[in-house]
Scaffold this motif. Structure first.
Motif, PDB file in Angstrom:
ATOM      1  N   THR A 215       0.813  -1.215   0.000  1.00  9.58           N
ATOM      2  CA  THR A 215       0.000   0.000   0.000  1.00  9.58           C
ATOM      3  C   THR A 215       0.848   1.268   0.000  1.00  9.58           C
ATOM      4  N   LYS A 216       2.051   1.173   0.508  1.00  9.58           N
ATOM      5  CA  LYS A 216       3.053   2.247   0.521  1.00  9.58           C
ATOM      6  C   LYS A 216       4.382   1.542   0.327  1.00  9.58           C
ATOM      7  N   PRO A 217       5.438   2.271   0.003  1.00  5.14           N
ATOM      8  CA  PRO A 217       6.734   1.591  -0.096  1.00  5.14           C
ATOM      9  C   PRO A 217       7.049   0.811   1.188  1.00  5.14           C
ATOM     10  N   ASN A 218       7.231  -0.491   1.037  1.00  8.53           N
ATOM     11  CA  ASN A 218       7.605  -1.399   2.126  1.00  8.53           C
ATOM     12  C   ASN A 218       6.541  -1.585   3.203  1.00  8.53           C
ATOM     13  N   GLU A 219       5.301  -1.161   2.947  1.00 11.57           N
ATOM     14  CA  GLU A 219       4.193  -1.460   3.860  1.00 11.57           C
ATOM     15  C   GLU A 219       3.269  -2.441   3.144  1.00 11.57           C
ATOM     16  N   PHE A 220       3.034  -3.580   3.788  1.00  9.86           N
ATOM     17  CA  PHE A 220       2.276  -4.653   3.169  1.00  9.86           C
ATOM     18  C   PHE A 220       1.075  -5.039   4.015  1.00  9.86           C
ATOM     19  N   PHE A 221       0.023  -5.454   3.324  1.00  7.43           N
ATOM     20  CA  PHE A 221      -1.132  -6.080   3.951  1.00  7.43           C
ATOM     21  C   PHE A 221      -1.244  -7.477   3.375  1.00  7.43           C
ATOM     22  N   MET A 222      -1.341  -8.481   4.249  1.00  8.52           N
ATOM     23  CA  MET A 222      -1.607  -9.844   3.816  1.00  8.52           C
ATOM     24  C   MET A 222      -3.082 -10.075   4.053  1.00  8.52           C
ATOM     25  N   ILE A 223      -3.775 -10.544   3.029  1.00  8.07           N
ATOM     26  CA  ILE A 223      -5.194 -10.847   3.132  1.00  8.07           C
ATOM     27  C   ILE A 223      -5.355 -12.351   2.927  1.00  8.07           C
ATOM     28  N   GLY A 224      -5.773 -13.038   3.951  1.00  6.43           N
ATOM     29  CA  GLY A 224      -5.939 -14.487   3.885  1.00  6.43           C
ATOM     30  C   GLY A 224      -7.404 -14.866   3.917  1.00  6.43           C
ATOM     31  N   GLU A 225      -7.763 -15.824   3.094  1.00  8.18           N
ATOM     32  CA  GLU A 225      -9.130 -16.341   3.071  1.00  8.18           C
ATOM     33  C   GLU A 225      -9.092 -17.782   3.555  1.00  8.18           C
ATOM     34  N   TRP A 226     -10.013 -18.114   4.444  1.00  7.06           N
ATOM     35  CA  TRP A 226     -10.040 -19.414   5.103  1.00  7.06           C
ATOM     36  C   TRP A 226     -11.411 -20.047   4.967  1.00  7.06           C
ATOM     37  N   ASN A 227     -11.455 -21.356   5.038  1.00 12.43           N
ATOM     38  CA  ASN A 227     -12.730 -22.064   5.004  1.00 12.43           C
ATOM     39  C   ASN A 227     -13.571 -21.777   6.240  1.00 12.43           C
ATOM     40  N   SER A 228     -12.902 -21.591   7.393  1.00 20.42           N
ATOM     41  CA  SER A 228     -13.648 -21.372   8.637  1.00 20.42           C
ATOM     42  C   SER A 228     -12.732 -20.765   9.692  1.00 20.42           C
ATOM     43  N   GLU A 229     -13.347 -20.274  10.741  1.00 19.67           N
ATOM     44  CA  GLU A 229     -12.591 -19.748  11.882  1.00 19.67           C
ATOM     45  C   GLU A 229     -11.788 -20.866  12.550  1.00 19.67           C
ATOM     46  N   ASP A 230     -12.343 -22.073  12.590  1.00 28.48           N
ATOM     47  CA  ASP A 230     -11.622 -23.207  13.168  1.00 28.48           C
ATOM     48  C   ASP A 230     -10.326 -23.489  12.398  1.00 28.48           C
ATOM     49  N   ASP A 231     -10.384 -23.373  11.071  1.00 26.07           N
ATOM     50  CA  ASP A 231      -9.189 -23.635  10.259  1.00 26.07           C
ATOM     51  C   ASP A 231      -8.065 -22.649  10.570  1.00 26.07           C
ATOM     52  N   ILE A 232      -8.396 -21.378  10.697  1.00 18.13           N
ATOM     53  CA  ILE A 232      -7.348 -20.401  11.006  1.00 18.13           C
ATOM     54  C   ILE A 232      -6.823 -20.620  12.427  1.00 18.13           C
ATOM     55  N   ALA A 233      -7.701 -20.987  13.345  1.00 15.05           N
ATOM     56  CA  ALA A 233      -7.265 -21.257  14.723  1.00 15.05           C
ATOM     57  C   ALA A 233      -6.285 -22.428  14.751  1.00 15.05           C
ATOM     58  N   LYS A 234      -6.576 -23.481  13.977  1.00 15.58           N
ATOM     59  CA  LYS A 234      -5.677 -24.645  13.924  1.00 15.58           C
ATOM     60  C   LYS A 234      -4.339 -24.291  13.278  1.00 15.58           C
ATOM     61  N   ALA A 235      -4.360 -23.368  12.320  1.00 12.77           N
ATOM     62  CA  ALA A 235      -3.134 -22.996  11.597  1.00 12.77           C
ATOM     63  C   ALA A 235      -2.294 -21.951  12.339  1.00 12.77           C
ATOM     64  N   ARG A 236      -2.876 -21.323  13.345  1.00 14.54           N
ATOM     65  CA  ARG A 236      -2.193 -20.207  14.017  1.00 14.54           C
ATOM     66  C   ARG A 236      -0.790 -20.556  14.520  1.00 14.54           C
ATOM     67  N   PRO A 237      -0.548 -21.696  15.163  1.00 17.01           N
ATOM     68  CA  PRO A 237       0.827 -21.998  15.600  1.00 17.01           C
ATOM     69  C   PRO A 237       1.823 -22.043  14.431  1.00 17.01           C
ATOM     70  N   LYS A 238       1.414 -22.607  13.297  1.00 14.93           N
ATOM     71  CA  LYS A 238       2.304 -22.653  12.128  1.00 14.93           C
ATOM     72  C   LYS A 238       2.494 -21.260  11.536  1.00 14.93           C
ATOM     73  N   MET A 239       1.445 -20.445  11.559  1.00 11.70           N
ATOM     74  CA  MET A 239       1.574 -19.077  11.049  1.00 11.70           C
ATOM     75  C   MET A 239       2.530 -18.270  11.913  1.00 11.70           C
ATOM     76  N   ILE A 240       2.436 -18.427  13.216  1.00 14.53           N
ATOM     77  CA  ILE A 240       3.349 -17.729  14.127  1.00 14.53           C
ATOM     78  C   ILE A 240       4.772 -18.226  13.907  1.00 14.53           C
ATOM     79  N   GLY A 241       4.929 -19.525  13.700  1.00 12.45           N
ATOM     80  CA  GLY A 241       6.255 -20.073  13.408  1.00 12.45           C
ATOM     81  C   GLY A 241       6.839 -19.474  12.143  1.00 12.45           C
ATOM     82  N   PHE A 242       6.008 -19.322  11.116  1.00 15.86           N
ATOM     83  CA  PHE A 242       6.477 -18.695   9.877  1.00 15.86           C
ATOM     84  C   PHE A 242       6.825 -17.231  10.123  1.00 15.86           C
TER      85      PHE A 242
END
Length: 104
Positions: free
Chosen positions: A48-75
């Motif tokens: 949106t600006k030089p070196n400022e980024f927005f990541m927009i993720g689409e998920w099947n459900s809230e449960d799916d993102i909750a399950k993936a959260r530890p791996k996302m934090i690891g990344f």
């Protein structure tokens, strides 16, 4: 999305970060190599600006993102050194998430 005859809402997450100018290439390389997480439909990165980024993720459900959260934090942990602090309260990311209420 239909599940057992009822509509199941998609879930989205949006995360803002600022990349150190000296780390831009490393950040983009790691983001490009990142695999999709289980339950993730898509991930888009918008500058949106030089070196400022927005990541927009689409998920099947809230449960799916909750399950993936530890791996996302690891990344994220592999990227923290490439990011500037947004504020002392936020740290290096400004995450938000919620249920999709209108989709066209």
């Amino acid at each position: 999305i239909l599940e057992r005859g009822r509509r199941m809402a998609k879930f989205m997450n949006i995360v803002r970060c600022k990349v150190k100018p000296s780390s831009r290439d490393e950040y983009l390389k790691k983001i490009n190599e990142m695999p999709k997480f289980d339950g993730q439909i898509s991930a888009k990165y918008v500058e949106t600006k030089p070196n400022e980024f927005f990541m927009i993720g689409e998920w099947n459900s809230e449960d799916d993102i909750a399950k993936a959260r530890p791996k996302m934090i690891g990344f994220l942990d592999t990227l923290r050194h490439t990011l500037d602090e947004l504020s002392p309260e936020l740290g290096v990311t400004d995450p938000h998430s919620g249920t999709v209420v209108v989709e066209k």
